[in-house]
Design a protein around this motif. Structure first.
Motif, PDB file in Angstrom:
ATOM      1  N   GLY A  48       8.017  48.525  -9.576  1.00  0.00           N
ATOM      2  CA  GLY A  48       6.672  48.984  -9.293  1.00  0.00           C
ATOM      3  C   GLY A  48       5.665  47.863  -9.172  1.00  0.00           C
ATOM      4  N   GLN A  70       5.441  53.123 -10.470  1.00  0.00           N
ATOM      5  CA  GLN A  70       6.848  52.804 -10.754  1.00  0.00           C
ATOM      6  C   GLN A  70       7.678  52.877  -9.468  1.00  0.00           C
ATOM      7  OE1 GLN A  70       7.861  55.676 -13.768  1.00  0.00           O
ATOM      8  NE2 GLN A  70       6.534  54.757 -15.315  1.00  0.00           N
ATOM      9  N   SER A  76       8.051  60.270 -11.695  1.00  0.00           N
ATOM     10  CA  SER A  76       7.508  59.062 -12.327  1.00  0.00           C
ATOM     11  C   SER A  76       6.036  59.254 -12.680  1.00  0.00           C
ATOM     12  CB  SER A  76       7.679  57.853 -11.401  1.00  0.00           C
ATOM     13  OG  SER A  76       6.932  58.039 -10.207  1.00  0.00           O
ATOM     14  N   SER A  78       5.681  56.175  -5.067  1.00  0.00           N
ATOM     15  CA  SER A  78       6.321  56.396  -6.364  1.00  0.00           C
ATOM     16  C   SER A  78       7.426  57.434  -6.228  1.00  0.00           C
ATOM     17  CB  SER A  78       5.290  56.878  -7.393  1.00  0.00           C
ATOM     18  OG  SER A  78       4.337  55.876  -7.672  1.00  0.00           O
TER      19      SER A  78
END
Length: 584
Positions: A285, A227, A207, A203
């Motif tokens: 994601g 994400q 996020s 990630s």
């Protein structure tokens, strides 16, 4: 006459023809049957050959499995042992043992430490997969709350998330009484921490990793939504295979072994569930889905959070025994840095000699230079040593009056859950490779029971029986606390670890098995001495699930409260500092 002769000759010829035809037919049938018999014999021969080949393959497979098991056991010990020394030595160097070092040296130490941890994870992951695939890691099913397990895993991964600038968001869309299921809590925590770790690693900073829980009458659903960059469509299934990375550079850039998701799938499938990955519908994601079966119970209730006690500065004389000089040096230096005095031994024979000599010297009264030497506060000892093994040394220590009361903490590659019966008298257990906090927490727990009156926790829902036991201990001068429910027992343990636990298996909000599972996950409580005082017979399999530290099993119909008191007092006495008894 001529006509009759002609007819007779015709009939004779017809008969001969029929007999010949029948003979030919019988001969043909005989030949066919013979061919069929020969084919059957050939098929039978081939079947026997195939059966023999299969037997040979099974024997070869069995031999290969034995060789593989021996190889894995050897790798486990021979790699973990030097890695314990390497990890400890690097930790000491990073902590400033060499004094001030320049930036380049610090970077080299960081690289070495990071790769050491990566190698340890790889070894542990390989061993985990092999144990699960071979059936040597059976599930220990208990009633669990998915929300509580997820909260525990989130708490565990918070430090990693904070350092990466990632925010965790845990949401449950299910009523609290519908998120319970039967599972091996330790294995499920392993799944959740693997999934959360992957989500953090892939990630971007700033996020959010969203953990969502939902349920229906038949199943539980957990989603881990990140994400990050996502997983290509053609790799959504492949990422669950062994040693698979989304990109070839991930192993070096992101860390990991490529086994985490393979382990997750193996554990989830053992639980009869499913796990899969999907790209997020909106935005970048990936979403990892876990689906598990569930069945509601009227007794489903919440459980307490898990906390780890802070490491404290210690006092006392510790005898460290390991046949590997590297491990001895690392352990000794770690303990010296935290205030302990150290003696070292390289064999079980040395342990016995040093312990006896130190016990005798501690009894001598003197002044000035000849003042009484300090007693041994605890012994840290490996199990696998040439000559006298660790458990043989432990048994001899406990058989000698001068050394019987010295607490022993086992240092071993064997996990606490697989501790041999011969090591049942050990007061503590630390698995190699260990980190500093775990070692200090276990040693502090063992030494924390020294001096002053004992502290016993009675977990018993029968108030009349509890009052009888409480009154008996008060007369004996032992402090005893009482918990009537599972939640009260957890709360009491969080306030301060008792010296010993007396446990009834039947509780209004759970059972003793659930409490033992929770205790095993606490660094300061995982080897707590335990007396199981139950109203029913306990099977051998159940005994294995209930063992913590030194554990005794008593039946209420056969053992009276007064006898329980005598046994507990003897166990507490063995846990106290032996010096006061010897000097007296």
């Amino acid at each position: 006459m001529t006509a009759l002769s002609t007819i007779f000759s015709g009939l004779l010829l017809v008969s001969l023809f029929l007999v010949g035809s029948l003979a030919l037919r019988l001969a043909s049938r005989g030949r066919r049957q013979q061919r069929d018999i020969e084919r059957l014999n050939e098929d039978l021969k081939r079947s026997r050959e195939f059966a023999e080949q299969q037997r040979n393959k099974l024997a070869l497979q069995s031999d290969l499995d034995t060789v593989k098991d021996e190889f894995i056991a050897t790798v486990s010990h021979e790699l973990r042992t030097p890695l314990t020394s390497i990890r400890g030595a690097l930790g000491l160097l990073s902590a400033g043992l060499l004094g001030n070092v320049d930036v380049k040296a610090q970077n080299l130490l960081r690289i070495a430490s990071t790769n050491t941890e990566r190698l340890i994870r790889l070894i542990n992951d390989i061993l985990d997969l092999e144990r699960m695939d071979s059936g040597r890691a059976p599930l220990k099913l208990r009633r669990c709350s998915m929300y509580d397990l997820a909260r525990e895993a989130v708490d565990t991964m918070t430090t990693m998330a904070d350092s990466a600038g990632i925010h965790f968001e845990l949401t449950s869309y299910a009523p609290r009484d519908s998120i319970y299921f039967d599972a091996d809590s330790d294995r499920m925590l392993q799944v959740l921490t693997n999934l959360f770790s992957n989500a953090i690693k892939f990630s971007p900073p700033g996020s959010t990793v969203s953990v969502q829980i939902d349920s229906n009458p038949n199943s539980l659903l957990l989603k881990v939504v990140d994400q990050g960059r996502g997983i290509p469509a053609d790799r959504l299934e492949a990422v669950f295979d062994r040693f698979q990375q989304i990109e070839s550079s991930d192993a070096s850039k992101k860390g990991g072994t490529g086994l985490g998701l393979a382990i997750c799938r193996s554990i989830i499938q053992q639980h009869g569930g499913a796990i899969w990955a999907q790209p997020n519908q909106s935005g970048p994601g990936t979403t990892l889905w876990v689906q598990l079966s569930r069945s509601a119970r009227a007794s489903d209730t919440g459980s307490a959070a898990v906390i780890a006690p802070p490491a404290q500065r210690g006092e006392g004389l510790i005898l460290v025994c390991d046949d590997d000089p590297g491990i001895r040096m690392v352990v000794a230096e770690e303990l010296r840095r935290h205030g302990y005095d150290i003696l070292e031994a390289s064999s079980g024979e040395e342990v016995l000699a040093i312990a006896m000599a130190q016990a005798a010297a501690a009894l001598e009264v003197g002044t000035g230079e000849h003042a009484r030497v300090p007693p041994i506060s605890a012994i840290l000892m490996d199990l696998y040593m040439p000559g006298l093994s660790g458990w043989e040394t432990l048994q001899q220590l406990k058989a000698l009056p001068a050394t019987a009361a010295i607490p022993v903490v086992i240092l071993s590659v064997i996990p606490q859950t697989d501790r041999p019966e011969q090591a049942g008298d050990a007061q503590g257990w630390v698995q190699k490779p260990f980190n500093e906090n775990l070692l200090l927490a276990e040693l502090g727990r063992v030494l924390g029971v020294k001096g002053g009156p004992g502290q016993v926790l009675l977990v018993e829902q029968d108030m009349e029986l509890a009052r009888v036991i409480l009154d008996g201990f008060k007369e004996a001068g032992v402090r005893i606390d009482h918990a009537a429910t599972l939640q009260q027992a957890v709360d009491r343990c969080l306030l301060g670890p008792p010296d010993l636990l007396i446990l009834d298996l039947t509780l209004p909000d759970g059972d003793g098995f659930s409490l033992v599972d929770w205790l095993r996950r606490q660094p300061a409580l995982r080897t707590l001495p335990l007396v199981v005082y139950s109203g029913r017979e306990i099977s051998e399999a159940e005994m294995m699930k209930l063992r913590l530290g030194p554990t005794q099993f008593l039946n209420k119909s056969k053992v009276q409260p007064r006898e329980v008191e005598e046994l507990v007092l003897a166990m507490v006495k063995r846990l106290r500092n032996p010096v006061a008894e010897q000097v007296a």
